[in-house]
Scaffold this motif. Structure first.
Motif, short mmCIF file in Angstrom:
data_model
loop_
_atom_site.label_atom_id
_atom_site.label_comp_id
_atom_site.label_asym_id
_atom_site.label_seq_id
_atom_site.Cartn_x
_atom_site.Cartn_y
_atom_site.Cartn_z
N ASP A 117 4.75 -4.45 0.98
CA ASP A 117 6.21 -4.58 0.85
C ASP A 117 6.54 -5.26 -0.48
O ASP A 117 5.64 -5.59 -1.25
N SER A 118 7.83 -5.49 -0.72
CA SER A 118 8.26 -6.06 -2.01
C SER A 118 7.90 -7.54 -2.14
O SER A 118 7.99 -8.10 -3.23
N ASN A 119 7.47 -8.17 -1.07
CA ASN A 119 7.06 -9.59 -1.12
C ASN A 119 5.55 -9.72 -1.29
O ASN A 119 4.99 -10.78 -1.06
N SER A 120 4.89 -8.63 -1.65
CA SER A 120 3.44 -8.60 -1.86
C SER A 120 2.65 -8.87 -0.58
O SER A 120 1.50 -9.27 -0.64
N LEU A 121 3.28 -8.66 0.56
CA LEU A 121 2.56 -8.75 1.83
C LEU A 121 2.00 -7.37 2.13
O LEU A 121 2.62 -6.35 1.82
N SER A 122 0.82 -7.33 2.73
CA SER A 122 0.21 -6.03 2.98
C SER A 122 -0.64 -6.05 4.24
O SER A 122 -1.02 -7.11 4.74
N HIS A 123 -0.93 -4.83 4.70
CA HIS A 123 -1.81 -4.64 5.85
C HIS A 123 -2.65 -3.40 5.55
O HIS A 123 -2.14 -2.37 5.11
N THR A 124 -3.97 -3.49 5.77
CA THR A 124 -4.89 -2.40 5.44
C THR A 124 -5.60 -1.90 6.68
O THR A 124 -6.07 -2.70 7.50
N LEU A 125 -5.67 -0.57 6.80
CA LEU A 125 -6.44 0.07 7.86
C LEU A 125 -7.31 1.17 7.24
O LEU A 125 -6.99 1.71 6.18
N ASN A 126 -8.40 1.48 7.90
CA ASN A 126 -9.32 2.53 7.44
C ASN A 126 -9.04 3.83 8.16
O ASN A 126 -8.60 3.83 9.31
N PHE A 127 -9.33 4.94 7.48
CA PHE A 127 -9.31 6.23 8.15
C PHE A 127 -10.34 7.14 7.48
O PHE A 127 -10.84 6.86 6.40
N THR A 128 -10.67 8.21 8.19
CA THR A 128 -11.71 9.14 7.74
C THR A 128 -11.15 10.55 7.72
O THR A 128 -10.42 10.94 8.62
N ILE A 129 -11.53 11.28 6.68
CA ILE A 129 -11.23 12.71 6.62
C ILE A 129 -12.56 13.45 6.68
O ILE A 129 -13.45 13.19 5.86
N VAL A 130 -12.70 14.32 7.67
CA VAL A 130 -13.92 15.10 7.85
C VAL A 130 -13.57 16.55 7.52
O VAL A 130 -12.66 17.13 8.13
N VAL A 131 -14.28 17.13 6.55
CA VAL A 131 -14.10 18.52 6.18
C VAL A 131 -15.34 19.26 6.65
O VAL A 131 -16.44 19.03 6.14
N ARG A 132 -15.16 20.12 7.65
CA ARG A 132 -16.29 20.86 8.23
C ARG A 132 -16.57 22.11 7.41
O ARG A 132 -15.64 22.78 6.96
N ASP A 133 -17.84 22.42 7.27
CA ASP A 133 -18.22 23.59 6.48
C ASP A 133 -18.02 24.88 7.27
O ASP A 133 -18.05 24.89 8.50
#
Length: 171
Positions: free
Chosen positions: A92-108
């Motif tokens: 946000d504009s107050n430099s507060l943040s929250h981080t989460l992970n995610f995965t993208i799987v591309v199947r052949d």
């Protein structure tokens, strides 16, 4: 965005958009006495960072996460597949943040083999010994599939036997 979140797509999908990938996006509460009620007027921004990938060339356009509607968008490179782990940081504009992970799987996708005929016909002489003839150039479907075993089934659609010589006249 649930932690951990996963998106699964097929190789060759091109441009991908996942609507509402991030839900409940909010600036949260503000400090007591602030002119902004519950922080909702603060501008929000997602920063998506690639943490790890099977290949450096998975994306033509890197993943982007919209803070306004939570949609995730990215464009895959042709003929690439693998897994990418990313971090999504909401600030946000107050430099507060929250981080989460995610995965993208591309199947052949198993691409069809391709071949080009060197010649559309082959001629041999009668009683010729067995011979090996190159009749086509072949691809298993791409460099990523070159370990696959290919088999050809050849069928003669028409076998031409020359007309016998005309009979010799009796002299």
């Amino acid at each position: 965005l649930q932690d951990p979140a996963e998106v699964v797509v097929w190789e060759g999908a091109g441009a991908v958009t996942v609507p509402h990938f991030a839900t409940g996006v909010s600036a949260g509460l503000t400090e007591i006495g602030s002119d902004v009620e519950n922080g909702e007027a603060q501008p929000l921004q997602f920063i998506v960072q690639l943490m790890d990938a099977d290949t450096d060339e998975l994306f033509l356009v890197m993943p982007h996460l919209s803070a306004s509607d939570g949609s995730l968008s990215f464009t895959l490179r042709e003929q690439r597949y693998g897994t990418a782990t990313l971090n999504a940081t909401l600030s946000d504009s107050n430099s507060l943040s929250h981080t989460l992970n995610f995965t993208i799987v591309v199947r052949d996708v198993n691409d069809a083999p391709v071949f080009t005929l060197v010649s559309s016909h082959h001629t041999t002489v009668e009683d010729a010994p067995p011979a090996s003839v190159t009749f086509a150039t072949v691809s298993a479907g791409g460099w990523w599939e070159e370990t696959q075993v290919l088999n050809f089934t050849l069928t003669a659609l028409e076998a031409r036997i020359p007309d016998p010589l005309p009979p010799r006249p009796w002299v």
